[in-house]
Design a protein around this motif. Structure first.
Motif, PDB file in Angstrom:
ATOM      1  N   LEU A 295     -12.133   1.755  -6.072  1.00 22.45           N
ATOM      2  CA  LEU A 295     -11.297   0.895  -5.231  1.00 22.45           C
ATOM      3  C   LEU A 295     -12.084   0.373  -4.037  1.00 22.45           C
TER       4      LEU A 295
ATOM      5  N   PHE B 131       1.876   1.507  -3.566  1.00 21.34           N
ATOM      6  CA  PHE B 131       0.672   1.816  -4.339  1.00 21.34           C
ATOM      7  C   PHE B 131       0.337   3.295  -4.218  1.00 21.34           C
TER       8      PHE B 131
ATOM      9  N   TYR C 280      -4.025  -3.325  -7.639  1.00 21.96           N
ATOM     10  CA  TYR C 280      -4.709  -3.247  -6.345  1.00 21.96           C
ATOM     11  C   TYR C 280      -5.707  -4.394  -6.203  1.00 21.96           C
TER      12      TYR C 280
ATOM     13  N   PHE D 163       0.822  -1.217   0.000  1.00 19.89           N
ATOM     14  CA  PHE D 163       0.000   0.000   0.000  1.00 19.89           C
ATOM     15  C   PHE D 163       0.849   1.257   0.000  1.00 19.89           C
TER      16      PHE D 163
END
Length: 490
Positions: free
Chosen positions: A301, A208, A245, A205
């Motif tokens: 997301l 990301f 993701y 993350f």
């Protein structure tokens, strides 16, 4: 008529006098060409008795007025050409020299009229590497038009026009090698040490989120269409990062039984996105449109996270995302308690308005641009109905648990094709009810029944949905499950 069809191509046919039947076939083919706007030079027509045949052949082969020389090759022609015998041998000496001297020439066109005993095309050695037309008996009728098209310069499959340079190639590498490596090594690392899942997740993350900066928008125009186009292009360019993701969320939810991830780590990702990309820094100039792409991206997301956690039965994660508080680094509203509902920015940002305008200007004719692009770019591992159901669930939870009168708006609800919601229908099973009750933040069946009744009252008083859609509104939970049947079966 266009310029290509106005010009009459002049063609000389070179062939062997193999026998009367072959000569008649060649004349028939030449006649077909003449009848289709091709000026054919053929000895049977243009070399009267008394003419020097070698001179006739050489003159027409060398002439700049001759656009093409069709070399009709059967067994006899190939033999004579290779042995340099007869009139064919004389023609071959001239033609082969021209062919060898210019490997890129296209004036001399081989036509295979016959295959040898092994089924291979009969061609002289000097033409063996050249592309040819197959006019052997079984293909003669079907391929004759291809020859005709070649002579007129009108191919059956023309080369497309050159498109614009893809500017996206000049942008940051979209392959995200660090994210790819984390995903590819995930299974091996978790197998060796299941407790490492939290550190792996934090690493993923962090990387990301690091890539989010490249998607920042700063509109330099007030033109609505230019803004809509830039917004659309931005969210389209986000798809590769989005897919990484999705793949990672799939990984961590598939192993939750022996390697449960801390749900707060995923929630922290959304808190960081919100804090860094929705809240302007003190003294920073901005317009609300600058956040529209992240409004769409965060919603997408979040919906995929809910969809994947439910699909892989990691219901505790679903509950964590929907029912626990969020902590945003917001200097303007530091004391307010936040929930997942704060990720829905429709009241502050006109994302749907601009995406819908984009659809209108590009003749897509969609009621909601937000809803359309959420479902039109559905990930290959999922179906539209799954994402729509998650969107509706978020709406229901925001109403029954948060009791927010302006709850999560499910832009995709108009794309729901069935009256079935897997999660709700299965609530009649006692064992399933026990597994998913955390999503509804309850301890007893009576609490859930009470919340369902509240849902009925809310949706009965308020038509929640697009006002322009007649009789198609978001349905309450009771539309999918009878409260009296909850946990009624073993």
């Amino acid at each position: 008529m266009d310029k290509a069809s106005e010009k009459v191509p002049k063609v000389f046919i070179s062939y062997s006098w193999t026998n009367e039947e072959h000569i008649e076939q060649v004349i028939e083919f030449a006649t077909y060409l003449v009848n289709n706007h091709v000026d054919v030079i053929l000895d049977e027509w243009d070399a009267p008795e008394g003419i020097d045949l070698n001179y006739f052949m050489e003159e027409n082969v060398r002439s700049e007025d001759t656009d093409f020389v069709l070399i009709i090759s059967d067994k006899e022609y190939a033999r004579k050409a290779n042995e340099r015998t007869g009139g064919v041998g004389t023609e071959t000496q001239i033609i082969s020299k021209r062919v060898y001297e210019d490997v890129n020439q296209t004036k001399f066109i081989p036509i295979v009229w016959q295959n040898d005993d092994d089924g291979k095309p009969c061609l002289p050695d000097y033409l063996a590497s050249r592309r040819y037309f197959d006019l052997t008996p079984k293909n003669r009728y079907s391929n004759s038009e291809k020859v005709l098209r070649r002579l007129h310069g009108i191919p059956e499959n023309p080369k497309p026009k050159l498109g614009e340079f893809p500017k996206k190639l000049l942008e940051t590498n979209k392959y995200y090698p660090s994210l790819k490596e984390i995903i590819e090594t995930f299974d091996e690392k978790i197998e060796k040490n299941p407790k490492s899942i939290n550190s792996i997740s934090r690493h993923f993350f962090k990387d990301f989120l690091h890539n989010f900066d490249e998607f920042k928008i700063k509109f330099q125009t007030r033109n609505a269409l230019e803004i809509a186009n830039q917004l659309h292009d931005n969210i389209e360019e986000f798809i590769p990062l989005r897919n990484y993701y999705i793949e990672f969320i799939e990984k961590i939810t598939q192993v939750y039984e022996f390697a449960p991830v801390d749900g707060d780590i995923i929630k922290e990702l959304f808190e960081n996105i919100y804090s860094n990309y929705f809240i302007p820094k003190p003294g920073e100039s901005y317009i609300s449109e600058d956040f529209m792409n992240f409004d769409f991206i965060v919603r997408e997301l979040f919906l995929y996270t809910i969809t994947i956690s439910i699909k892989n039965e990691y219901y505790q994660l679903t509950s964590n995302l929907l029912n626990t508080p969020y902590f945003f680094n917001d200097p303007y509203n530091s004391n307010d308690t936040k929930t997942f509902l704060d990720l829905d920015k429709r009241r502050y940002v006109r994302t749907d308005e601009y995406l819908t305008y984009y659809c209108k200007e590009h003749n897509l004719n969609k009621l909601t641009g937000m809803g359309h692009f959420l479902i039109s770019r559905i990930h290959k591992n999922y179906v539209i109905e799954e994402l729509v159901n998650s969107d509706i669930l978020c709406c229901h939870i925001s109403i029954i648990n948060l009791q927010d009168s302006d709850g999560w708006f499910p832009f995709t609800y108009i794309y729901k094709e069935t009256k079935y919601m897997h999660l709700y229908q299965k609530l009649i099973s006692e064992s399933y009810y026990k597994k998913v009750k955390c999503i509804f933040d309850i301890e007893s069946k009576e609490e859930l029944v009470k919340k369902i009744k509240y849902s009925d009252e809310y949706f009965g008083k308020m038509r929640y949905g697009f006002r322009s859609v007649f009789m198609n509104y978001v349905k309450p939970i009771s539309e999918y499950i009878n409260a009296d049947e909850i946990a009624s079966r073993k």
